[in-house]
Design a protein around this motif. Sequence first.
Motif, PDB file in Angstrom:
ATOM      1  N   ARG A 215      43.482  30.765 -19.842  1.00  0.00           N
ATOM      2  CA  ARG A 215      42.562  31.444 -20.754  1.00  0.00           C
ATOM      3  C   ARG A 215      42.926  31.154 -22.215  1.00  0.00           C
ATOM      4  O   ARG A 215      42.082  31.312 -23.099  1.00  0.00           O
ATOM      5  CB  ARG A 215      42.606  32.952 -20.499  1.00  0.00           C
ATOM      6  N   HIS A 256      36.383  31.913 -20.775  1.00  0.00           N
ATOM      7  CA  HIS A 256      37.026  32.780 -21.758  1.00  0.00           C
ATOM      8  C   HIS A 256      37.634  31.983 -22.896  1.00  0.00           C
ATOM      9  O   HIS A 256      37.562  32.382 -24.058  1.00  0.00           O
ATOM     10  CB  HIS A 256      38.109  33.622 -21.068  1.00  0.00           C
ATOM     11  N   ARG A 259      34.587  30.321 -25.075  1.00  0.00           N
ATOM     12  CA  ARG A 259      33.381  31.078 -25.386  1.00  0.00           C
ATOM     13  C   ARG A 259      33.138  31.108 -26.898  1.00  0.00           C
ATOM     14  O   ARG A 259      34.073  31.138 -27.706  1.00  0.00           O
ATOM     15  CB  ARG A 259      33.488  32.496 -24.851  1.00  0.00           C
ATOM     16  N   PRO A 391      40.456  42.467 -17.614  1.00  0.00           N
ATOM     17  CA  PRO A 391      40.530  40.995 -17.660  1.00  0.00           C
ATOM     18  C   PRO A 391      41.433  40.386 -16.591  1.00  0.00           C
ATOM     19  O   PRO A 391      41.141  39.318 -16.063  1.00  0.00           O
ATOM     20  CB  PRO A 391      41.078  40.723 -19.068  1.00  0.00           C
TER      21      PRO A 391
END
Length: 576
Positions: A215, A256, A259, A391
């Motif tokens: 991420r 993620h 984005r 998350p």
Amino acid sequence: MTRDRHTVLAPPAVEAPVELLPGAAPSPPTGRARLLALLRHHQRLLVPLAVAVLLLQMAVAMITTAVEQTPTIDEPVYVGTAAVYLHEHSLRLNPEHPPLGKLIVAAGVAAADPHFDRHFEGNQGQVGRHLLYESGNDPWRLMLWARLPVIVLTLLFGLVVFAFGSELAGPVGGLGALALYAFSPDVVAHGSLATLDVPAAGFVLTSVWLLWRARRQPRLCLPLAGLALGAAVATKMNTLAAVPVLLLLAGLSVWHARRTSAPGARRKLLVRAVAGAALVALVAVAVVWASYLVVDPRLRWTPTAGQVPVVHGLRGQLAGLLPFPEAYRDGMRMQFGLENAHWEGFLFGRHYEGSLWYYLPAALLVKTPLGMLALWAAGTVAFVTAHQLRPVAPYLLLPTAVLLAAAMEGERNFGVRYAIFVPMFGALAAIGVLALRRRWVPAVAAGLLVFVAVSSLRTFPLYLPYANEAFGGSAKTHEWLHDSNVDWGQDLGRLADRLRDRYTGQHVWLVYKGSGVPSYYGIHASDPRRQPERNVRGLLVVSDSSIAKATGRLAVLIHTSHEVDEVGHSITIFRR
């Protein structure tokens, strides 16, 4: 306080100093403030020291267990196959499991350098037995060397647990997760054996950790996650159930990381997420192929007649579509064939045919320390309900749930080793309790951790038959469960010592469930099932798994005998 950008849960805050009025004399710091300040000052030293202590005690537990236990039922197969890999570069043995786990074992076998008889022909069980007991090798030494690579790998997975936990909840969370992992009796028991369960589960956990890190660093972590996922699939086929979930998590991590609110970016972001998942899949497939090519660069594989069953329906189509070597696909067909075979189980005193869907949850309830169960439950609830944990919840809970559901569908109710990933992922899920903002939570969590440690240490070094206090402890496990939960053939050496120390000169009748050779250890016994009941006099020694499923003549012999001793909580000695 300032929270590290990598943590999901902030560690407990340190009390801020009180602002003083001009001219006011500073008040002396409280004892708690001084302690917190001291801990913060020495944190860089204390945290690595605590990690080292936890892993050291785990290493001592596993090595002691490895030294004292004779081969379990599956180990000679894997050790013999590893020797064949080294000396023949052949895939002919144990094709129902991929090669990587046995290549890990082969590192220890190579270090032991045993004599290997190239001319011996037999099935995988016979090859392992011949290597250990009939080729002039020392089985104690060879088994220890074969187990050491798995022990080292289990300790490295402990570092993964600590790193993952630290990223989620700081050093306190990392140490708590590592403590639960290091004191898990099931992880210690199976991490000290030359088997495939812990390596496969550990590679899945490592892949999930790397996907979480992706991420922030997708370019670095996605390929590494693919390597770990490929290692899992190349070690044991039951990990295939987690592949769709992990690929979904790979796409989620890319989404993620990349984005943006730019107009029209959603479609591009979706493409990148799919590409990230595809990258993980491609690397994983490459690892599986590489594991076979390391054994035999020419991929020679010719199954014997009837070795590979014909599998119809969706399962057969799935096996045929996998982008893996033919040996892997045939191995999967063999696994499906094993699932269709006739099996028996034993749970809570009941001997039954077939399987029970709730077997694994029930077995975990027996074999998990009570404090660990409480922390798992509280942490899981927190991950489901706490906003700040959302998350990471899919990364910890989804793979565990899918793998457990797949394992519960299996027909072989042989032990919690089929769900060994639960204590691994559970150690991390437990730190979700830090999200419960109550003053009493740290004290209660610490108390439960101490309870877990004490319960685990009390069973040393007999970790395989562990049961928690609610079920009577390790001495009572055989009343609830059987097979690798309690008696996997590991105590033949201890039985030999007991017979020599206490029962010298007495006639021994033996029903042993295992892969060891009793005569090698000085046990000269007869099979009571081959004699009339009136002729069976003396000591009747029976493996607890055989007691659990005893029928016919053996059941009569047991019921008409008097129990006088037990060995390792896995073998019972009767007198007739």
